[in-house]
Design a protein around this motif. Structure first.
Motif, PDB file in Angstrom:
ATOM      1  N   UNK A   1       0.817  -1.175   0.150  1.00 33.94           N
ATOM      2  CA  UNK A   1      -0.055   0.009  -0.081  1.00 33.94           C
ATOM      3  C   UNK A   1       1.005   1.179  -0.063  1.00 33.94           C
ATOM      4  N   UNK A   2       0.470   2.046  -0.971  1.00 30.15           N
ATOM      5  CA  UNK A   2       1.243   3.515  -0.984  1.00 30.15           C
ATOM      6  C   UNK A   2       0.234   4.633  -1.168  1.00 30.15           C
ATOM      7  N   UNK A   3       0.320   5.404   0.059  1.00 34.74           N
ATOM      8  CA  UNK A   3      -0.735   6.581  -0.169  1.00 34.74           C
ATOM      9  C   UNK A   3      -0.158   7.868   0.232  1.00 34.74           C
ATOM     10  N   UNK A   4      -0.439   8.808  -0.221  1.00 30.37           N
ATOM     11  CA  UNK A   4       0.276  10.204  -0.136  1.00 30.37           C
ATOM     12  C   UNK A   4      -0.786  11.428  -0.521  1.00 30.37           C
ATOM     13  N   UNK A   5       0.050  12.494  -0.861  1.00 30.58           N
ATOM     14  CA  UNK A   5      -0.470  13.754  -1.479  1.00 30.58           C
ATOM     15  C   UNK A   5       0.460  14.330  -2.386  1.00 30.58           C
ATOM     16  N   UNK A   6      -0.216  14.880  -3.458  1.00 32.05           N
ATOM     17  CA  UNK A   6       0.570  15.573  -4.484  1.00 32.05           C
ATOM     18  C   UNK A   6       0.206  16.909  -4.745  1.00 32.05           C
ATOM     19  N   UNK A   7       1.069  17.831  -4.956  1.00 30.25           N
ATOM     20  CA  UNK A   7       0.794  19.186  -5.027  1.00 30.25           C
ATOM     21  C   UNK A   7       1.427  19.752  -6.475  1.00 30.25           C
ATOM     22  N   UNK A   8       0.680  20.216  -7.243  1.00 34.39           N
ATOM     23  CA  UNK A   8       1.007  20.607  -8.556  1.00 34.39           C
ATOM     24  C   UNK A   8       0.901  22.317  -8.733  1.00 34.39           C
TER      25      UNK A   8
ATOM     26  N   UNK B   1       1.702  25.563 -10.913  1.00 36.43           N
ATOM     27  CA  UNK B   1       2.256  26.094 -12.080  1.00 36.43           C
ATOM     28  C   UNK B   1       2.597  27.596 -11.582  1.00 36.43           C
ATOM     29  N   UNK B   2       3.685  27.896 -12.034  1.00 35.28           N
ATOM     30  CA  UNK B   2       4.471  29.394 -12.123  1.00 35.28           C
ATOM     31  C   UNK B   2       5.164  29.813 -13.432  1.00 35.28           C
ATOM     32  N   UNK B   3       4.238  30.647 -14.082  1.00 31.83           N
ATOM     33  CA  UNK B   3       4.488  30.864 -15.390  1.00 31.83           C
ATOM     34  C   UNK B   3       4.442  29.546 -16.209  1.00 31.83           C
ATOM     35  N   UNK B   4       5.388  29.477 -17.040  1.00 31.17           N
ATOM     36  CA  UNK B   4       5.386  28.174 -17.775  1.00 31.17           C
ATOM     37  C   UNK B   4       5.888  26.875 -17.236  1.00 31.17           C
ATOM     38  N   UNK B   5       6.284  27.019 -16.027  1.00 25.86           N
ATOM     39  CA  UNK B   5       6.819  26.077 -15.424  1.00 25.86           C
ATOM     40  C   UNK B   5       5.874  25.204 -14.558  1.00 25.86           C
ATOM     41  N   UNK B   6       5.732  23.979 -14.603  1.00 28.72           N
ATOM     42  CA  UNK B   6       4.868  23.321 -13.224  1.00 28.72           C
ATOM     43  C   UNK B   6       6.085  22.473 -12.669  1.00 28.72           C
ATOM     44  N   UNK B   7       5.668  22.682 -11.245  1.00 27.82           N
ATOM     45  CA  UNK B   7       6.426  22.198 -10.133  1.00 27.82           C
ATOM     46  C   UNK B   7       5.470  21.059  -9.209  1.00 27.82           C
ATOM     47  N   UNK B   8       6.108  20.057  -9.246  1.00 23.87           N
ATOM     48  CA  UNK B   8       5.118  18.803  -8.749  1.00 23.87           C
ATOM     49  C   UNK B   8       5.992  18.444  -7.287  1.00 23.87           C
ATOM     50  N   UNK B   9       5.249  18.296  -6.196  1.00 19.31           N
ATOM     51  CA  UNK B   9       5.463  17.886  -4.961  1.00 19.31           C
ATOM     52  C   UNK B   9       4.876  16.378  -4.490  1.00 19.31           C
ATOM     53  N   UNK B  10       5.425  15.394  -4.072  1.00 19.30           N
ATOM     54  CA  UNK B  10       4.545  14.419  -3.774  1.00 19.30           C
ATOM     55  C   UNK B  10       5.369  13.834  -2.346  1.00 19.30           C
ATOM     56  N   UNK B  11       4.518  13.396  -1.469  1.00 19.59           N
ATOM     57  CA  UNK B  11       4.753  13.037  -0.140  1.00 19.59           C
ATOM     58  C   UNK B  11       4.051  11.776   0.136  1.00 19.59           C
ATOM     59  N   UNK B  12       4.669  10.562   0.216  1.00 23.34           N
ATOM     60  CA  UNK B  12       4.035   9.414   0.299  1.00 23.34           C
ATOM     61  C   UNK B  12       4.526   8.291   1.442  1.00 23.34           C
ATOM     62  N   UNK B  13       3.572   7.468   1.665  1.00 21.37           N
ATOM     63  CA  UNK B  13       3.960   6.563   2.875  1.00 21.37           C
ATOM     64  C   UNK B  13       3.960   4.964   2.381  1.00 21.37           C
ATOM     65  N   UNK B  14       4.691   3.951   2.265  1.00 22.86           N
ATOM     66  CA  UNK B  14       4.686   2.948   1.573  1.00 22.86           C
ATOM     67  C   UNK B  14       4.917   1.674   2.692  1.00 22.86           C
ATOM     68  N   UNK B  15       4.234   0.807   2.713  1.00 24.76           N
ATOM     69  CA  UNK B  15       4.002  -0.421   3.791  1.00 24.76           C
ATOM     70  C   UNK B  15       3.781  -1.585   2.752  1.00 24.76           C
ATOM     71  N   UNK B  16       4.438  -2.584   3.390  1.00 22.37           N
ATOM     72  CA  UNK B  16       4.300  -4.162   2.689  1.00 22.37           C
ATOM     73  C   UNK B  16       4.029  -5.092   3.928  1.00 22.37           C
TER      74      UNK B  16
END
Length: 552
Positions: A493-500, A502-517
């Motif tokens: 299981x992997x769950x988290x949050x993503x923030x996208x 857009x600043x001008x022509x650039x897209x910045x993506x941030x991911x924070x996730x937790x993984x368990x097996x």
């Protein structure tokens, strides 16, 4: 698990157009910059720390230690002349200052001499290093009323309806996979994790309804997996190119018994006007790009380091199965608001889950094909689906991705006594507790799901989403090798949050996730120690990961 590859979950590159001074010539250069970090969040489990084949990777990083701090660059250059001729070149580079030169914490005997990682591991895990990926030319040609597209050079081609793993698909082993990058750079796109291989590939549009497809390879190139003794490895401490020993101090690893060039694949795609979808059929003959038997041991002698303990002394290598034949069909279309895909194929001479230890073997027989482990005929199927969800009181939009995988052993055709399952016919092998023992079963079924709700414009130019990924083994343990299926009752299981943003022509993506097996555990009859099987071997390696990426 580096096999998870989900389209649409990665940041798209923003093409930088190059002015060539001619309308006939189109040039573009795209570059993705990515930083990944991961921290272990769970204490090491003593039983797993001491377990042979598991403890090396488990001991490398402790709770709250940084297990990953990696910078990746991926660039792709495309040239097109009048839309009919072109060239593509891509390359990647990486550096992880956090990866150590050696593992001083290992409790069991190390598979690396002196606990020192070798040059291969240091290059791909530590760096800094780089490599070229795609390097091919292409052309579109009119042949009467038909159109022919040709590609020549190093490229990756993976047709089919899979959305997560193609282990049971028509394109299985059509291109090597970079499982290392999938583990070490979680935000990597499918373009980065499918390793190019030298080949000739053709797509011939015979009519609006019929397309002929073909491929032949000009080299052999193996897949990459996370190396033994590293934190993300899920196949044991002794594989594949890094470890110097299979049995520490006694069985030394030597060069692999690899496949050859000359794979062939022929497909026919039919898009009838009365259907909303397309049908396809394929025939392929190929050598496996994945190790079908990671530890084939040649025991030239036996030693007793302690009373009652007998260990083999000799050499070991990885074996890649040759001359696998596949014939299968596929369909894609729309069913009740779901974009669906279906694949069914039968494979002859497929490598099976192999166990056992050879006795004394003369060096002259080292390349004897009969020494490649258990082989057999198998059936494989997958069903995939994607559905887009509209705005509702809970979120603005969303996507659901599902894939169901199934495989069945039809019969064992070679070296049945080496098959790791009850069908081997060997007395007292896999007589009970098949799943807990890690034994292969006749049938196996697993499921994968991704749910991604999205909230748009939470702040100006900013979207937030929540990707949730789950893999679960529904039944059995796959008899065929390298299906990437999760064994019964094992899960990821992997769950988290993503923030996208857009600043001008650039897209910045941030991911924070937790993984368990996790997976099945229990005490086998006649034993007292707890047995871990499947992904239970990695249940103490939970981690939280952070990814930042942008493209220009």
């Amino acid at each position: 698990m580096g096999t998870l590859s989900l389209a649409g979950l990665c940041l798209p590159a923003l093409a930088f157009k190059i002015d060539a001074g001619s309308t006939d010539l189109a040039l573009s250069l795209d570059t993705t910059v990515r930083y990944n970090a991961a921290m272990r969040t769970k204490d090491q489990e003593p039983a797993l720390m001491r377990k042979f084949g598991i403890g090396g990777g488990d001991s490398l990083f402790d709770k709250n230690e940084l297990a990953l701090s990696r910078l990746d660059l991926y660039s792709e250059f495309d040239l097109a002349y009048k839309g009919n001729l072109g060239l593509r070149i891509s390359a990647s580079a990486w550096y992880d200052h956090n990866f150590p030169d050696r593992n001083p914490n290992v409790v069991t005997s190390s598979s690396y001499p002196g606990n020192e990682f070798n040059g291969y591991v240091k290059r791909y895990y530590q760096g800094p290093s780089a490599e070229f990926l795609d390097a091919f030319a292409w052309g579109n040609f009119k042949l009467g009323s038909t159109e022919l597209n040709l590609k020549a050079g190093r490229l990756a081609w993976l047709p089919g309806e899979f959305l997560m793993s193609n282990g049971n698909g028509l394109s299985y082993s059509m291109a090597p996979a970079d499982g290392q990058k999938g583990d070490l750079s979680p935000g990597a796109s499918a373009k980065e994790t499918a390793l190019p291989i030298a080949q000739l590939a053709a797509t011939w549009q015979l009519s609006p309804e019929l397309t002929l497809l073909g491929q032949t390879t000009l080299e052999f190139r193996s897949s990459r997996i996370s190396e033994g003794g590293t934190f993300f490895n899920a196949q044991g401490d002794t594989v594949l190119r890094g470890p110097g020993f299979v049995v520490p101090g006694t069985v030394r690893r030597i060069d692999a018994f690899e496949g050859e060039k000359g794979d062939i694949g022929v497909g026919l795609k039919w898009t009838p006007p009365w259907s909303d979808g397309a049908f396809s059929a394929w025939y392929r003959k190929f050598d496996d790009k994945n190790p079908s038997w990671p530890n084939q041991i040649y025991a030239t002698a036996f030693i007793s380091p302690a009373p009652g303990v007998t260990l083999p002394q000799g050499t070991a290598r990885a074996v890649y199965a040759k001359d696998i034949e596949l014939i299968g069909v596929a369909y894609n279309g729309v069913l009740a608001s779901w974009s669906t895909g279906f694949e069914l194929n039968r494979r002859r001479n497929m490598p099976l889950n192999t166990t056992g230890l050879y006795g004394s073997i003369p060096r002259a027989t080292v390349n004897d094909p009969t020494l490649e482990g258990a082989r057999g005929d198998t059936w494989h199927a997958l069903v995939s689906g994607v559905r887009t969800l509209n705005k509702n009181p809970l979120f603005d939009s969303g996507v659901i991705v599902l894939q169901l995988d199934y495989t069945r052993l039809e019969k064992i055709t070679k070296n049945a006594a080496m098959f790791n399952g009850a069908a081997s016919g060997v007395a007292n092998r896999c007589v009970d507790n098949e799943v807990l023992r890690g034994c292969s079963t006749k049938d196996a079924l697993s499921i994968g799901a991704v749910f991604t709700p999205t909230w748009q414009q939470v702040f100006p130019s900013m979207d937030i989403s929540m990707p949730l990924v789950a893999l679960y083994g529904l039944k059995g343990v796959a008899a065929a090798q390298n299906t990437s299926m999760v064994p019964e009752k094992s899960y990821l299981f992997k769950g988290g949050a993503r923030l996208e943003w857009v600043i001008g022509r650039m897209k910045h993506q941030f991911d924070l996730a937790y993984t368990t097996r996790g997976g099945p555990t229990g005490v086998l009859p006649g034993q007292t120690a707890l047995t871990h099987t499947g992904l239970a071997n990695f249940r103490d390696r939970n981690y939280v990961s952070f990814t930042y990426q942008t493209a220009f």
